[in-house]
Scaffold this motif. Sequence first.
Motif, PDB file in Angstrom:
ATOM      1  N   GLY A  21       0.006  10.116 -14.155  1.00  0.00           N
ATOM      2  CA  GLY A  21      -0.315   8.795 -14.681  1.00  0.00           C
ATOM      3  C   GLY A  21      -1.666   8.326 -14.197  1.00  0.00           C
ATOM      4  N   PRO A  22      -2.105   7.164 -14.644  1.00  0.00           N
ATOM      5  CA  PRO A  22      -3.429   6.650 -14.263  1.00  0.00           C
ATOM      6  C   PRO A  22      -3.550   6.400 -12.767  1.00  0.00           C
ATOM      7  N   LEU A  23      -4.710   6.720 -12.219  1.00  0.00           N
ATOM      8  CA  LEU A  23      -5.017   6.480 -10.804  1.00  0.00           C
ATOM      9  C   LEU A  23      -6.147   5.462 -10.734  1.00  0.00           C
ATOM     10  N   VAL A  24      -5.994   4.439  -9.893  1.00  0.00           N
ATOM     11  CA  VAL A  24      -7.008   3.410  -9.716  1.00  0.00           C
ATOM     12  C   VAL A  24      -7.659   3.601  -8.351  1.00  0.00           C
ATOM     13  N   LEU A  25      -8.971   3.795  -8.347  1.00  0.00           N
ATOM     14  CA  LEU A  25      -9.737   3.992  -7.121  1.00  0.00           C
ATOM     15  C   LEU A  25     -10.477   2.699  -6.808  1.00  0.00           C
ATOM     16  N   THR A 147      -0.170   8.277   7.216  1.00  0.00           N
ATOM     17  CA  THR A 147      -1.135   8.323   6.128  1.00  0.00           C
ATOM     18  C   THR A 147      -1.177   7.001   5.373  1.00  0.00           C
ATOM     19  N   PHE A 148      -0.359   6.033   5.816  1.00  0.00           N
ATOM     20  CA  PHE A 148      -0.296   4.738   5.152  1.00  0.00           C
ATOM     21  C   PHE A 148      -0.016   4.903   3.672  1.00  0.00           C
ATOM     22  N   LEU A 149       0.977   5.735   3.376  1.00  0.00           N
ATOM     23  CA  LEU A 149       1.369   5.993   2.007  1.00  0.00           C
ATOM     24  C   LEU A 149       2.540   5.090   1.659  1.00  0.00           C
ATOM     25  N   ILE A 150       2.381   4.304   0.634  1.00  0.00           N
ATOM     26  CA  ILE A 150       3.430   3.375   0.246  1.00  0.00           C
ATOM     27  C   ILE A 150       3.865   3.739  -1.158  1.00  0.00           C
ATOM     28  N   LEU A 165       0.484   3.926  -3.134  1.00  0.00           N
ATOM     29  CA  LEU A 165      -0.694   3.274  -2.573  1.00  0.00           C
ATOM     30  C   LEU A 165      -1.150   4.019  -1.334  1.00  0.00           C
ATOM     31  N   LEU A 166      -2.393   4.466  -1.345  1.00  0.00           N
ATOM     32  CA  LEU A 166      -2.974   5.170  -0.206  1.00  0.00           C
ATOM     33  C   LEU A 166      -4.159   4.351   0.304  1.00  0.00           C
TER      34      LEU A 166
END
Length: 199
Positions: A21-25, A147-150, A165-166
Motif C-alpha cells: 500500500g501507499p507509504l508516506v515519507l 525500532t519504535f515501530l507502531i 509508523l516508523l
Amino acid sequence: GFFRRIWRPRRLLAAGGPPPGPLVLLAPAEGPGSEIARLLAAGGGPVFLATPGPAFAVQGPHRLQLDPGQAEDFRRLCAWVAQQAGPPAAFVHLWSIPPSPQAPPSAEALEAAQPLGGASLLALLGVLEHQSETLGRSPLSCTSKQTFLIDSPGPSKSEGPAPMLLVVTRQAQPVTPGEPVDAAAGPLLGLLATLGQER
C-alpha cells in the motif's frame, strides 16, 4: 539504585518490507528525503513525500507539504493519499533528523525543534487513532520500542490493520562514550518510550 545503559552487539535480524500500500515519507525539504523516496518507490509501491511548511499544499503527483503541528493537515494528507492510491499503509517520520550534527542547542533552539518532533508525532497519532476508531481498524499498539515501530497486532474485522509508523532519529542516544547527542530528540524519545502505556 542507579542504572547505566549498556549497548551489546546483536546479530542483525532480517526485517520484512513495509506493508503493501501507499507509504508516506515525512522528511525535511532539504536532505535525503527525495533520494529515500526514490529508493522506496523502486520497491514497487507508491511513495509520497511530505515536507514541513506553513500550510497544506499539493506540490506534485507524489509530493506535498503540511503544517507539522496541525492535525487537520494530517487529515487532509491521509485523505489526499487515499484518493490517489488508497489509504496509507505506512508512515516514516524523518522530520526530527537535523541536516547536520548539532552543537549543544540553546533553549530557544530546543523549543523551535519541537514542532517537527513530538508535536508533529502527537498530531499524526491523534489522526491515526481517530481514523482507526471511525473505520473499525485494529487499534494502534507499540510492538517494538527498539525500532519504535507502531502497528496493529493483527487483522481487524473490517477495514484491515492500522498503518505502520516508523520514527527515525539520529544521535538521540550515545552508543559510545563521548559521542555527541542531539538534545532536541530527547522529548521525542520520551514520547516513544511511553506510547505503549498511553496509546
